[in-house]
Design an enzyme around this catalytic site. Structure first.
Site, PDB file in Angstrom:
ATOM      1  N   GLU A 109      -7.757  10.346  -5.949  1.00  0.00           N
ATOM      2  CA  GLU A 109      -8.374   9.421  -6.889  1.00  0.00           C
ATOM      3  C   GLU A 109      -9.446   8.606  -6.200  1.00  0.00           C
ATOM      4  O   GLU A 109      -9.335   8.293  -5.017  1.00  0.00           O
ATOM      5  CB  GLU A 109      -7.322   8.439  -7.396  1.00  0.00           C
ATOM      6  CG  GLU A 109      -6.516   8.975  -8.525  1.00  0.00           C
ATOM      7  CD  GLU A 109      -5.566   7.921  -9.039  1.00  0.00           C
ATOM      8  OE1 GLU A 109      -5.289   7.938 -10.233  1.00  0.00           O
ATOM      9  OE2 GLU A 109      -5.110   7.090  -8.254  1.00  0.00           O
ATOM     10  N   CYS A 142     -14.479   3.074  -4.029  1.00  0.00           N
ATOM     11  CA  CYS A 142     -13.287   3.141  -3.193  1.00  0.00           C
ATOM     12  C   CYS A 142     -12.877   4.599  -3.074  1.00  0.00           C
ATOM     13  O   CYS A 142     -12.584   5.244  -4.079  1.00  0.00           O
ATOM     14  CB  CYS A 142     -12.215   2.309  -3.894  1.00  0.00           C
ATOM     15  SG  CYS A 142     -10.659   2.348  -3.073  1.00  0.00           S
ATOM     16  N   CYS A 147      -0.262  10.512   1.855  1.00  0.00           N
ATOM     17  CA  CYS A 147      -0.291   9.751   3.108  1.00  0.00           C
ATOM     18  C   CYS A 147       1.060   9.864   3.793  1.00  0.00           C
ATOM     19  O   CYS A 147       2.104   9.857   3.138  1.00  0.00           O
ATOM     20  CB  CYS A 147      -0.601   8.278   2.824  1.00  0.00           C
ATOM     21  SG  CYS A 147      -0.657   7.276   4.332  1.00  0.00           S
ATOM     22  N   CYS A 170       4.474   3.389   3.637  1.00  0.00           N
ATOM     23  CA  CYS A 170       4.676   1.945   3.430  1.00  0.00           C
ATOM     24  C   CYS A 170       5.498   1.763   2.143  1.00  0.00           C
ATOM     25  O   CYS A 170       5.240   2.440   1.137  1.00  0.00           O
ATOM     26  CB  CYS A 170       3.347   1.219   3.325  1.00  0.00           C
ATOM     27  SG  CYS A 170       2.337   1.436   4.808  1.00  0.00           S
ATOM     28  N   CYS A 180       3.829   1.124  -1.391  1.00  0.00           N
ATOM     29  CA  CYS A 180       2.632   1.901  -1.738  1.00  0.00           C
ATOM     30  C   CYS A 180       3.007   3.219  -2.421  1.00  0.00           C
ATOM     31  O   CYS A 180       3.783   4.008  -1.876  1.00  0.00           O
ATOM     32  CB  CYS A 180       1.828   2.177  -0.473  1.00  0.00           C
ATOM     33  SG  CYS A 180       0.441   3.302  -0.747  1.00  0.00           S
ATOM     34  N   CYS A 215      -2.343   4.775  -7.427  1.00  0.00           N
ATOM     35  CA  CYS A 215      -1.932   4.677  -6.035  1.00  0.00           C
ATOM     36  C   CYS A 215      -1.751   3.217  -5.657  1.00  0.00           C
ATOM     37  O   CYS A 215      -1.625   2.874  -4.486  1.00  0.00           O
ATOM     38  CB  CYS A 215      -2.833   5.442  -5.099  1.00  0.00           C
ATOM     39  SG  CYS A 215      -4.545   5.234  -5.355  1.00  0.00           S
TER      40      CYS A 215
HETATM   41  N1  SAH Z   1      -4.061   3.583   4.394  1.00  0.00           N
HETATM   42  C1  SAH Z   1      -4.981   2.518   4.483  1.00  0.00           C
HETATM   43  C2  SAH Z   1      -5.977   2.455   3.343  1.00  0.00           C
HETATM   44  C3  SAH Z   1      -5.507   2.695   1.947  1.00  0.00           C
HETATM   45  S1  SAH Z   1      -4.523   1.506   1.185  1.00  0.00           S
HETATM   46  C4  SAH Z   1      -4.249   1.214   4.651  1.00  0.00           C
HETATM   47  O1  SAH Z   1      -3.048   1.175   4.454  1.00  0.00           O
HETATM   48  O2  SAH Z   1      -4.895   0.240   5.012  1.00  0.00           O
HETATM   49  C5  SAH Z   1      -5.576   0.141   0.821  1.00  0.00           C
HETATM   50  C6  SAH Z   1      -4.845  -1.195   0.737  1.00  0.00           C
HETATM   51  O3  SAH Z   1      -3.993  -1.300  -0.415  1.00  0.00           O
HETATM   52  C7  SAH Z   1      -3.936  -1.433   1.922  1.00  0.00           C
HETATM   53  O4  SAH Z   1      -4.058  -2.744   2.397  1.00  0.00           O
HETATM   54  C8  SAH Z   1      -2.574  -1.194   1.322  1.00  0.00           C
HETATM   55  O5  SAH Z   1      -1.559  -1.773   2.082  1.00  0.00           O
HETATM   56  C9  SAH Z   1      -2.729  -1.813  -0.032  1.00  0.00           C
HETATM   57  N2  SAH Z   1      -1.653  -1.444  -0.980  1.00  0.00           N
HETATM   58  C10 SAH Z   1      -0.842  -0.371  -0.931  1.00  0.00           C
HETATM   59  N3  SAH Z   1       0.021  -0.383  -1.969  1.00  0.00           N
HETATM   60  C11 SAH Z   1      -0.258  -1.477  -2.704  1.00  0.00           C
HETATM   61  C12 SAH Z   1       0.297  -2.046  -3.897  1.00  0.00           C
HETATM   62  N4  SAH Z   1       1.283  -1.465  -4.547  1.00  0.00           N
HETATM   63  N5  SAH Z   1      -0.254  -3.189  -4.346  1.00  0.00           N
HETATM   64  C13 SAH Z   1      -1.287  -3.782  -3.710  1.00  0.00           C
HETATM   65  N6  SAH Z   1      -1.838  -3.291  -2.597  1.00  0.00           N
HETATM   66  C14 SAH Z   1      -1.331  -2.159  -2.079  1.00  0.00           C
HETATM   67 FE1  SF4 Z   2      -0.560   5.137   3.592  1.00  0.00          FE
HETATM   68 FE2  SF4 Z   2      -0.247   3.551   1.510  1.00  0.00          FE
HETATM   69 FE3  SF4 Z   2       0.583   2.748   3.922  1.00  0.00          FE
HETATM   70 FE4  SF4 Z   2      -2.055   2.928   3.417  1.00  0.00          FE
HETATM   71  S1  SF4 Z   2      -0.598   1.523   2.423  1.00  0.00           S
HETATM   72  S2  SF4 Z   2      -0.937   3.691   5.224  1.00  0.00           S
HETATM   73  S3  SF4 Z   2      -2.080   4.678   2.010  1.00  0.00           S
HETATM   74  S4  SF4 Z   2       1.399   4.471   2.759  1.00  0.00           S
END
Ligand code: SAH
Ligand code: SF4
Length: 371
Positions: free
Chosen positions: A100, A118, A125, A129, A132, A358
């Site tokens: 996306e 974006c 991934c 986390c 996420c 996502c």
């Molecule tokens: N993998 C990279 C970039 C993609 S995520 C990273 O983790 O930095 C981009 C941002 O969105 C990151 O700061 C991530 O922690 C945050 N994010 C992930 N899940 C989220 C959620 N459910 N609500 C708000 N932010 C979220």
């Molecule tokens: Fe991967 Fe989501 Fe963690 Fe970013 S926030 S590293 S996309 S699992």
């Protein structure tokens, strides 16, 4: 290669080639070198088929189409927020994987229109986390540089209202910011991400200033060091989300590999070497990391570092165990940081009525944009 394999293997993407690679291909076909420059120009103006490259001889267009793909992403679903500000597109990659991307319009300094795109750097991934949606879905594969670039070129052509005309040349376009905050961990796909950034920046590519590009990482320390040594001045955002190892361990498995004792010195080194401010992202999770004491702990961790904290209200995900704190709690958390001398922003999330599957795309990307 048998016919079956040929049918199943997607052709290499033209956007994966740099000028040297394309020149080599064009000369192998028996055409003069300058034809490669013509093809490059069309590609970076968002053209998605060789047939549209009208100043190329037909036999060259056919020969190129046999060997490489002018486009390999198929936009399959697009949703726009009711205020028209945000558009999210789901793309099918050549092998069926899905990613996306999001395009946002917003007012920048002096009310000039800014756009932020974006992009995803991986299908899925591997970092898992807890909050996420992408991480919970598991890992698919790395995107090629061409697949990353194509997400951007798609929006430049389609979303800037120029479906009939070609996108404007770089110097007359609204300022465009690119953030690597879509699906995936950009530093786990370092080489392809950097290759795409060089093409975004290069005069033969999009000619976009490096300071309009930001990479967000979960905190892969060796790659942060590598990034610090890059000649381009690209922005860096670190997903911190917790002020201590115990909490970070519990919501971000990567912290067990690269703890704060390694991550923070790498961040300090980046700032010292580049003179650039670093951005720390902090997703606010009710009852988990949103208490005043945690804001104070965060302020202590970041004291003396040229940085900025982006507070991101948690975006609910389908299987989420986490909840977004109340507006009041989030504002108080921001105030505590502010009073402790840490530059901080917390944006409201109004107007975003499309599902960010996502989980993060819109809210987190929106406030990374330089004016
Ligand atoms: N993998 C990279 C970039 C993609 S995520 C990273 O983790 O930095 C981009 C941002 O969105 C990151 O700061 C991530 O922690 C945050 N994010 C992930 N899940 C989220 C959620 N459910 N609500 C708000 N932010 C979220
Ligand atoms: Fe991967 Fe989501 Fe963690 Fe970013 S926030 S590293 S996309 S699992």
């Amino acid at each position: 290669m048998n016919a079956m394999t040929t049918a199943l293997t997607p052709k290499p993407s033209a956007l994966d080639l740099d000028p040297d690679g394309l020149t080599e291909l064009v000369t192998t076909i028996g055409q003069p070198r300058y034809r490669a420059q013509q093809v490059m120009r069309w590609l970076y103006r968002g053209v998605r088929s060789f047939d549209e490259m009208t100043d190329l001889p037909k036999p060259l267009r056919t020969a190129l189409a046999e060997r490489i793909a002018a486009s390999s992403l198929k936009p399959s679903r697009s949703s726009r927020s009711s205020d028209g500000v945000t558009t999210k597109v789901l793309f099918h990659l050549g092998d069926g994987a899905l990613v996306e991307s999001v395009h946002m319009r917003h007012a920048g300094a002096r009310n000039k229109v800014r756009t932020t795109i974006c992009v995803s750097s991986q299908a899925g991934c591997a970092y898992g986390c807890a909050f996420c949606a992408t991480g919970q879905g598991g890992y698919g594969r790395n995107l090629t540089s061409g697949e990353i670039l194509e997400q951007i070129l798609f929006f430049l052509r389609e979303e800037e209202g120029q479906t009939d005309a070609l996108p404007l040349p770089a110097n007359s376009r609204p300022v465009t910011n690119i953030v690597f905050m879509g699906m995936g961990e950009p530093f786990a796909n370092y080489d392809n991400v950097m290759q795409s950034i060089r093409a975004l920046n290069a005069p033969w590519g999009l000619g976009l200033g490096a300071r309009h590009i930001t990479v967000s990482t979960v905190g892969l320390v060796p790659q942060i060091h590598q990034f610090t040594a890059e000649p381009l001045q690209i922005g860096l955002a670190i997903s911190l989300h917790a002020p201590n190892d115990e909490l970070r361990d519990s919501i971000m498995p990567v912290n067990r590999k690269y703890s704060l004792a390694e991550l923070m010195p790498a961040c300090r080194e980046y700032v010292a070497a580049t003179g650039r401010r670093i951005t720390f992202e902090y997703v606010l999770l009710a009852g988990v990391n949103d208490a005043d004491e945690q804001a104070l702990e965060l302020a202590r961790l970041l004291r003396g570092l040229l940085c900025h904290v982006n507070l991101i209200p948690m975006n609910p995900t389908a299987s989420s165990l986490f909840v977004r704190p109340s507006g009041e709690r989030m504002r108080t958390f921001a105030e505590v940081l502010d009073l402790a001398g840490i530059p901080v922003t917390l944006r409201d999330t109004q107007g975003g009525d499309i599902q960010a599957a996502c989980g993060q795309l819109r809210t987190s990307a929106q406030r990374l944009v330089p004016d």
